[in-house]
Design an enzyme around this catalytic site. Structure first.
Site, PDB file in Angstrom:
ATOM      1  N   ARG A 185      13.132 -33.237   4.209  1.00  0.00           N
ATOM      2  CA  ARG A 185      13.509 -32.137   3.316  1.00  0.00           C
ATOM      3  C   ARG A 185      13.004 -32.359   1.892  1.00  0.00           C
ATOM      4  NH1 ARG A 185      13.676 -31.255   7.534  1.00  0.00           N
ATOM      5  NH2 ARG A 185      15.356 -30.586   8.907  1.00  0.00           N
ATOM      6  N   SER A 211      22.518 -25.005   5.408  1.00  0.00           N
ATOM      7  CA  SER A 211      23.121 -26.316   5.176  1.00  0.00           C
ATOM      8  C   SER A 211      23.123 -26.606   3.681  1.00  0.00           C
ATOM      9  CB  SER A 211      22.338 -27.400   5.923  1.00  0.00           C
ATOM     10  OG  SER A 211      22.400 -27.181   7.319  1.00  0.00           O
ATOM     11  N   GLU A 254      21.157 -29.697  -0.667  1.00  0.00           N
ATOM     12  CA  GLU A 254      19.849 -29.338  -0.128  1.00  0.00           C
ATOM     13  C   GLU A 254      19.166 -28.231  -0.934  1.00  0.00           C
ATOM     14  OE1 GLU A 254      18.351 -27.845   4.196  1.00  0.00           O
ATOM     15  OE2 GLU A 254      19.306 -29.794   4.078  1.00  0.00           O
TER      16      GLU A 254
END
Length: 376
Positions: free
Chosen positions: A166, A248, A368
């Site tokens: 990520r 998320s 995130e």
């Protein structure tokens, strides 16, 4: 490019927070996007680009700068130098899921497990998006981007983007700045020409309920992934408050093996695969006819942030008193806006969850999404 009356960012982001910025521009063509960026940079404005708004958490105060909406679209098929493969070049503003749908419809494998991920193609490499064990770095060939420091356009191979879990050199991590300040104009992926595939990855096989190596149609994989994401509130739905978030909110934690062993054995975890194809270069001037055997390095382990959250006492649907922000009723990893929640309310909930997980397990969960004028 076209300068427009600024729109409240709460109307353009899936978490539904944020006031109207000081200035806003729209770009429907690559040329217009380049012009808008160069114009903004020449003025020295604070800025950020906005695609689908699905990975942004924006503060309540007006952003004092320019927001550039990336609305470019288009997919181009290109030949691949590899037999049995094809390349797709998509414009930065093209919907990511629309690209996946195009690939599946045409029988091109490699993106189907990432069905239903919101956002745009231009944002995908920045985040190195992934789902169920599949990541864009597996198929990404190159991106066309423009650098803020020079205003120059270049084609950059995926190997130079620092793609990791990520992350990339382009990502604005919470509390830091990107290693390379640039904007993606287009991205090219290399896919296998095949209408069905053997599913290998453990996470994807489990999600699909597969027990053998029988090839399955790409369309079947896509349908199952979309259904799974919908059941977790991970598909955007105007009528479902559980989808009014950024997916998320926290990243799954990447920890050393020793840290993972200290967690309860029932905590879901997945090994972060080492580079088995790593190349060792030995200068001829120092080569003595022997190559030292490779040494095993301790592997990192990915552990489930959702499990950590729930075991810290934060259940699905949890919210703080008087707050309009809550944990999704379907997925403990998603923070949602139940209607009119401010950024301050969402941030308060996020900080509470971080503190509970840290107190229980000693780990600090990292957000995130990209945070703009918000502190956690």
């Amino acid at each position: 490019m076209r300068e427009i009356e600024p729109i409240r960012l709460a109307e353009l982001t899936t978490l539904r927070t944020g006031a109207a910025p000081e200035r806003m521009q729209e770009a429907h063509t690559t040329e217009g996007l380049v012009e808008a960026l160069r114009d903004t940079w020449s003025r020295g404005d604070d800025w950020f680009v906005l695609g689908g708004g699905s990975n942004l958490f924006v503060g309540d105060e007006p952003f004092e700068g320019t927001v550039i909406r990336v609305l470019t679209e288009g997919i181009e098929e290109l030949p691949s130098p590899h037999a049995g493969r094809v390349r797709l070049r998509a414009q930065a503003g093209h919907g990511w899921d629309a690209l996946v749908a195009y690939a599946v419809e045409h029988g091109y494998a490699g993106l189907e497990a990432m069905s239903g991920i919101p956002g745009t193609v231009g944002a995908a490499p920045v985040q190195n998006i992934g789902a169920y064990g599949q990541e864009i770095q597996e198929t990404l060939v190159e991106v066309e981007l423009i650098d803020e420091s020079t205003g120059e356009i270049s084609t950059v191979p995926a190997s130079e983007l620092g793609l990791g879990f990520r992350t990339s050199v382009l990502k604005h991590h919470y509390g830091s700045v990107p290693e390379r300040r640039a904007v993606i104009l287009s991205a090219t992926v290399d896919l296998v020409v095949a209408s069905e595939r053997i599913v290998r990855g453990e996470q994807l096989r489990r999600a699909l309920g597969l027990s053998d190596d029988t090839p399955v149609p790409l369309a079947w994989v896509r349908d199952r992934i979309l259904a799974t994401r919908a059941s977790k509130g991970m598909l955007l739905d105007e009528n479902d408050p559980d989808t009014h978030g950024v997916g998320s909110f926290f990243q799954n934690a990447i920890v050393p093996e020793g840290v993972a062993r200290a967690l309860p054995p029932e905590c879901p975890r997945w090994p972060v695969a080492p580079d088995l194809d790593a190349v060792t270069v030995i200068p001829l001037a120092t080569y003595e006819g022997l190559v030292e055997a490779p040494r095993r390095q301790p592997a990192d382990v990915k552990v489930s942030a959702a499990w950590l959250i729930e075991q810290a006492g934060i259940r699905k649907g949890f919210k703080l008193p008087q707050s309009r922000a809550s944990v999704s009723t379907k997925h403990a990893l998603a923070l949602t806006n139940r209607g009119g929640a401010s950024a301050a309310e969402v941030a308060q909930l996020a900080r509470f969850i971080q503190s509970r997980v840290h107190a229980e397990f000693g780990l600090v969960l990292q957000p995130e999404p990209v945070l703009v004028d918000v502190e956690l």
